[in-house]
Design an enzyme around this catalytic site. Structure first.
Site, PDB file in Angstrom:
ATOM      1  N   GLY A   1      -2.474 -11.295  14.705  1.00  0.00           N
ATOM      2  CA  GLY A   1      -3.285 -10.381  15.497  1.00  0.00           C
ATOM      3  C   GLY A   1      -2.450  -9.650  16.512  1.00  0.00           C
ATOM      4  O   GLY A   1      -1.725  -8.710  16.198  1.00  0.00           O
ATOM      5  N   ARG A   2      -2.519 -10.159  17.749  1.00  0.00           N
ATOM      6  CA  ARG A   2      -1.947  -9.415  18.875  1.00  0.00           C
ATOM      7  C   ARG A   2      -0.438  -9.206  18.784  1.00  0.00           C
ATOM      8  O   ARG A   2       0.067  -8.257  19.376  1.00  0.00           O
ATOM      9  CB  ARG A   2      -2.339 -10.111  20.178  1.00  0.00           C
ATOM     10  CG  ARG A   2      -3.813  -9.880  20.497  1.00  0.00           C
ATOM     11  CD  ARG A   2      -4.327 -10.830  21.516  1.00  0.00           C
ATOM     12  NE  ARG A   2      -4.301 -12.202  21.009  1.00  0.00           N
ATOM     13  CZ  ARG A   2      -4.700 -13.251  21.701  1.00  0.00           C
ATOM     14  NH1 ARG A   2      -5.132 -13.091  22.930  1.00  0.00           N
ATOM     15  NH2 ARG A   2      -4.658 -14.446  21.169  1.00  0.00           N
TER      16      ARG A   2
ATOM     17  N   LYS B   1     -17.338 -16.500   9.403  1.00  0.00           N
ATOM     18  CA  LYS B   1     -17.500 -17.883   9.914  1.00  0.00           C
ATOM     19  C   LYS B   1     -18.960 -18.337   9.778  1.00  0.00           C
ATOM     20  O   LYS B   1     -19.613 -18.711  10.748  1.00  0.00           O
ATOM     21  CB  LYS B   1     -17.035 -17.967  11.367  1.00  0.00           C
ATOM     22  CG  LYS B   1     -15.543 -17.685  11.543  1.00  0.00           C
ATOM     23  CD  LYS B   1     -15.100 -17.922  12.982  1.00  0.00           C
ATOM     24  CE  LYS B   1     -13.605 -18.022  13.142  1.00  0.00           C
ATOM     25  NZ  LYS B   1     -12.868 -16.764  12.987  1.00  0.00           N
TER      26      LYS B   1
HETATM   27  O1  C5P Z   1      -3.862 -14.773  18.431  1.00  0.00           O
HETATM   28  P1  C5P Z   1      -3.956 -13.620  17.462  1.00  0.00           P
HETATM   29  O2  C5P Z   1      -4.258 -12.312  18.134  1.00  0.00           O
HETATM   30  O3  C5P Z   1      -2.798 -13.540  16.490  1.00  0.00           O
HETATM   31  O4  C5P Z   1      -5.236 -13.967  16.578  1.00  0.00           O
HETATM   32  C1  C5P Z   1      -5.549 -13.337  15.371  1.00  0.00           C
HETATM   33  C2  C5P Z   1      -6.741 -14.011  14.736  1.00  0.00           C
HETATM   34  O5  C5P Z   1      -6.448 -15.360  14.446  1.00  0.00           O
HETATM   35  C3  C5P Z   1      -7.988 -13.988  15.604  1.00  0.00           C
HETATM   36  O6  C5P Z   1      -8.887 -13.116  14.962  1.00  0.00           O
HETATM   37  C4  C5P Z   1      -8.495 -15.417  15.658  1.00  0.00           C
HETATM   38  O7  C5P Z   1      -9.757 -15.525  15.002  1.00  0.00           O
HETATM   39  C5  C5P Z   1      -7.488 -16.214  14.864  1.00  0.00           C
HETATM   40  N1  C5P Z   1      -6.857 -17.317  15.644  1.00  0.00           N
HETATM   41  C6  C5P Z   1      -7.183 -18.633  15.389  1.00  0.00           C
HETATM   42  N2  C5P Z   1      -6.561 -19.655  16.070  1.00  0.00           N
HETATM   43  C7  C5P Z   1      -5.606 -19.392  16.979  1.00  0.00           C
HETATM   44  C8  C5P Z   1      -5.259 -18.066  17.250  1.00  0.00           C
HETATM   45  C9  C5P Z   1      -5.912 -17.038  16.564  1.00  0.00           C
HETATM   46  O8  C5P Z   1      -8.042 -18.893  14.562  1.00  0.00           O
HETATM   47  N3  C5P Z   1      -5.017 -20.399  17.615  1.00  0.00           N
END
Ligand code: C5P
Length: 233
Positions: free
Chosen positions: A211-212, A63
């Protein structure tokens, strides 16, 4: 592209051991990982070198928002590590995006992605920083995507909701990488979840970042297969 190649798992961990464990658990099935500022700062670049040496594609989510000279230096360092994707903030303007693209040129695998509007921002947040007169954040996303394309970026990062309009503007060849996805029926975390993997790709995304949904699952390998099954629908 076949579904497995479209899934990028975000290694959002604060130590290398946890990241290594997840990569081991997912094994051959997962070919692409996103490394962000948390893991890079906590573990250093050795993890990235090792992932690349194992044949994984690494999306280094830096970023970048800096003066062009510093952006170029960071992109060269990313290229030297062998990563496949690196991010620069389009709100930093055409100068830094062009600097990133020029710095990536000696690294044939390296793709420069422009972040448009981070998914947590609303039109009111944009007004607070002086971006006014918008009917929606999408206006700003599309404006920034056009700037990114003109600067030579290989693609953009945006929410699943914007994938369709972005594909129409950027054409077939651009990478459109969408984080913020959750499996159908999954309880949303603290993020506003804006789409399923299937919805994002059907809308025009080339890749989804998960991700999570995978990393915090009781069985991450099973969760990964659910993401793939959702893409195969
Ligand atoms: O929410 P999650 O754990 O799936 O997020 C995975 C990645 O996606 C994070 O590293 C975050 O930078 C990005 N993300 C994002 N916008 C969101 C949710 C997650 O950019 N609304």
């Amino acid at each position: 592209m076949e579904p497995t190649g479209q899934i990028i798992v975000a290694l959002d961990f604060d130590d290398r051991r946890a990241a290594d464990e997840l990569v081991d658990l997912l094994g051959e099935e997962c070919r692409s990982y996103k490394v962000g500022l948390e893991l890079l700062t906590a573990s250093g670049p050795g993890l990235i070198r090792d992932l690349v040496a194992e044949g994984k594609d690494v999306f280094l989510d830096l970023k970048l928002f800096e003066i062009p000279n510093s952006v170029a230096g960071a992109v060269r360092a990313a290229g030297s590590l062998g990563v496949s994707m690196v991010t620069v903030h389009s709100m930093g303007g055409p100068g830094i995006m062009a600097a990133a693209v020029a710095a990536a040129r000696p690294f044939p695998r390296l793709r420069v992605l422009a972040l448009t509007v981070v998914t947590s921002m609303t039109t009111s947040d944009l007004a607070d920083i002086g971006v006014t007169g918008l009917t929606s954040t999408e206006d700003q996303v599309l404006r920034l995507a056009r700037l990114a394309e003109a600067a030579g970026c290989h693609g953009v990062v945006a929410s699943p909701q914007e994938a369709g309009p972005l594909r129409a503007v950027l054409g077939a060849g651009a990478l459109i990488v969408t984080p913020g996805v959750a499996l159908p029926g999954e309880t949303p975390g603290e993020h506003i979840r804006s789409g399923t993997p299937h919805g994002a790709v059907a809308g025009g995304a080339s890749h989804v970042v998960v991700g999570r949904s995978v990393t915090r699952a009781a069985d991450p390998a099973a969760a990964f297969r659910l993401v793939r099954a959702d893409l195969e629908r």
